[in-house]
Design a protein around this motif. Structure first.
Motif, mmCIF file in Angstrom:
data_model
loop_
_atom_site.group_PDB
_atom_site.id
_atom_site.type_symbol
_atom_site.label_atom_id
_atom_site.label_comp_id
_atom_site.label_asym_id
_atom_site.label_seq_id
_atom_site.Cartn_x
_atom_site.Cartn_y
_atom_site.Cartn_z
ATOM 1 N N TYR A 23 0.841 -1.197 0.000
ATOM 2 C CA TYR A 23 0.000 0.000 0.000
ATOM 3 C C TYR A 23 0.881 1.254 0.000
ATOM 4 O O TYR A 23 0.591 2.223 -0.689
ATOM 5 C CB TYR A 23 -0.912 0.025 1.235
ATOM 6 N N GLY A 24 1.974 1.206 0.769
ATOM 7 C CA GLY A 24 2.890 2.347 0.832
ATOM 8 C C GLY A 24 3.584 2.619 -0.486
ATOM 9 O O GLY A 24 3.775 3.776 -0.864
ATOM 10 N N GLN A 25 3.982 1.568 -1.197
ATOM 11 C CA GLN A 25 4.623 1.757 -2.497
ATOM 12 C C GLN A 25 3.654 2.409 -3.479
ATOM 13 O O GLN A 25 4.023 3.320 -4.206
ATOM 14 C CB GLN A 25 5.121 0.423 -3.052
ATOM 15 N N ILE A 26 2.418 1.921 -3.495
ATOM 16 C CA ILE A 26 1.421 2.554 -4.365
ATOM 17 C C ILE A 26 1.224 4.001 -3.946
ATOM 18 O O ILE A 26 1.155 4.895 -4.785
ATOM 19 C CB ILE A 26 0.081 1.786 -4.329
ATOM 20 N N ARG A 52 -2.548 -8.857 -4.733
ATOM 21 C CA ARG A 52 -1.131 -8.523 -4.931
ATOM 22 C C ARG A 52 -0.726 -7.267 -4.176
ATOM 23 O O ARG A 52 0.436 -6.882 -4.190
ATOM 24 C CB ARG A 52 -0.840 -8.349 -6.414
ATOM 25 N N VAL A 53 -1.675 -6.602 -3.527
ATOM 26 C CA VAL A 53 -1.391 -5.400 -2.744
ATOM 27 C C VAL A 53 -1.322 -5.831 -1.280
ATOM 28 O O VAL A 53 -2.316 -6.264 -0.712
ATOM 29 C CB VAL A 53 -2.453 -4.313 -2.963
ATOM 30 N N VAL A 54 -0.124 -5.719 -0.692
ATOM 31 C CA VAL A 54 0.115 -6.252 0.650
ATOM 32 C C VAL A 54 0.465 -5.133 1.626
ATOM 33 O O VAL A 54 0.759 -4.012 1.228
ATOM 34 C CB VAL A 54 1.245 -7.313 0.631
ATOM 35 N N ARG A 55 0.464 -5.474 2.885
ATOM 36 C CA ARG A 55 0.860 -4.531 3.938
ATOM 37 C C ARG A 55 2.369 -4.310 3.897
ATOM 38 O O ARG A 55 3.113 -5.100 3.323
ATOM 39 C CB ARG A 55 0.442 -5.085 5.291
ATOM 40 N N ALA A 56 2.820 -3.286 4.560
ATOM 41 C CA ALA A 56 4.245 -2.927 4.568
ATOM 42 C C ALA A 56 5.125 -4.049 5.085
ATOM 43 O O ALA A 56 6.262 -4.211 4.644
ATOM 44 C CB ALA A 56 4.462 -1.664 5.407
ATOM 45 N N GLY A 58 4.644 -7.150 4.570
ATOM 46 C CA GLY A 58 4.567 -8.284 3.668
ATOM 47 C C GLY A 58 3.394 -9.204 3.897
ATOM 48 O O GLY A 58 3.220 -10.177 3.172
ATOM 49 N N THR A 59 2.562 -8.909 4.891
ATOM 50 C CA THR A 59 1.412 -9.773 5.124
ATOM 51 C C THR A 59 0.333 -9.486 4.084
ATOM 52 O O THR A 59 0.147 -8.342 3.670
ATOM 53 C CB THR A 59 0.841 -9.608 6.548
ATOM 54 N N PRO A 60 -0.362 -10.535 3.671
ATOM 55 C CA PRO A 60 -1.403 -10.344 2.659
ATOM 56 C C PRO A 60 -2.627 -9.649 3.245
ATOM 57 O O PRO A 60 -2.832 -9.663 4.455
ATOM 58 C CB PRO A 60 -1.747 -11.772 2.226
ATOM 59 N N PRO A 61 -3.441 -9.065 2.385
ATOM 60 C CA PRO A 61 -4.660 -8.426 2.875
ATOM 61 C C PRO A 61 -5.605 -9.454 3.473
ATOM 62 O O PRO A 61 -5.611 -10.618 3.076
ATOM 63 C CB PRO A 61 -5.256 -7.783 1.619
ATOM 64 N N ALA A 62 -6.405 -9.023 4.436
ATOM 65 C CA ALA A 62 -7.334 -9.924 5.123
ATOM 66 C C ALA A 62 -8.742 -9.845 4.549
ATOM 67 O O ALA A 62 -9.615 -10.584 4.982
ATOM 68 C CB ALA A 62 -7.358 -9.591 6.611
ATOM 69 N N CYS A 63 -8.965 -8.980 3.585
ATOM 70 C CA CYS A 63 -10.304 -8.814 3.021
ATOM 71 C C CYS A 63 -10.689 -10.017 2.155
ATOM 72 O O CYS A 63 -9.892 -10.939 1.975
ATOM 73 C CB CYS A 63 -10.368 -7.528 2.203
ATOM 74 N N HIS A 64 -11.868 -9.991 1.641
ATOM 75 C CA HIS A 64 -12.390 -11.052 0.763
ATOM 76 C C HIS A 64 -12.313 -12.424 1.425
ATOM 77 O O HIS A 64 -11.925 -13.412 0.795
ATOM 78 C CB HIS A 64 -11.670 -11.062 -0.580
ATOM 79 N N GLY A 65 -12.647 -12.465 2.686
ATOM 80 C CA GLY A 65 -12.686 -13.727 3.406
ATOM 81 C C GLY A 65 -11.336 -14.390 3.598
ATOM 82 O O GLY A 65 -11.251 -15.600 3.787
#
Length: 91
Positions: A23-26, A52-56, A58-65
Motif C-alpha cells: 500500500y505504501g509503495q502505491i 497482490r497489494v500487501v501490507r508494509a 509483507g502480510t497479505p490483505p485480510a479482506c475477501h474472506g
C-alpha cells in the motif's frame, strides 16, 4: 472513478502475477497516504488484482474472506514465517 482511484487502479494493474506491491509503495507512486490507498483498494477491488497489494510488513490483505493467501500461492508467492511473503527461490 475519481482521479485517486484511477491512479491506484493503473498502478495495481501493472503488478504482474507472481509479484506484490505494498500500500505504501502505491501511495508513494500515486502521491497518496497508504491508508487512503487501502480504502481505495477495498472499494475498487473487483477491477484490480487486490491480492497482490500487501501490507508494509509483507502480510497479505485480510479482506475477501482471507482468500489472498491462496491466490498468492497460485501465483507462486509463498507464505513463510509469520505470514510474510517471499517469491519462490528467495530465502
Amino acid at each position: 472513478m475519481n482521479d485517486a482511484e484511477e491512479r491506484v487502479r493503473e498502478i495495481a494493474n501493472q503488478v504482474p502475477a507472481g509479484e506484490v506491491i505494498s500500500y505504501g509503495q502505491i501511495g508513494r507512486i500515486a502521491g497518496l497516504n497508504p491508508r487512503m490507498v487501502g480504502r481505495i483498494v477495498a472499494r475498487i477491488s473487483e477491477s484490480i488484482p487486490w491480492w497482490r497489494v500487501v501490507r508494509a510488513d509483507g502480510t497479505p490483505p485480510a479482506c475477501h474472506g482471507g482468500t489472498a493467501g491462496a491466490l498468492l500461492e497460485q501465483e507462486h508467492i509463498l507464505q513463510e514465517r509469520e505470514d510474510r511473503l517471499v517469491a519462490d527461490g528467495e530465502t
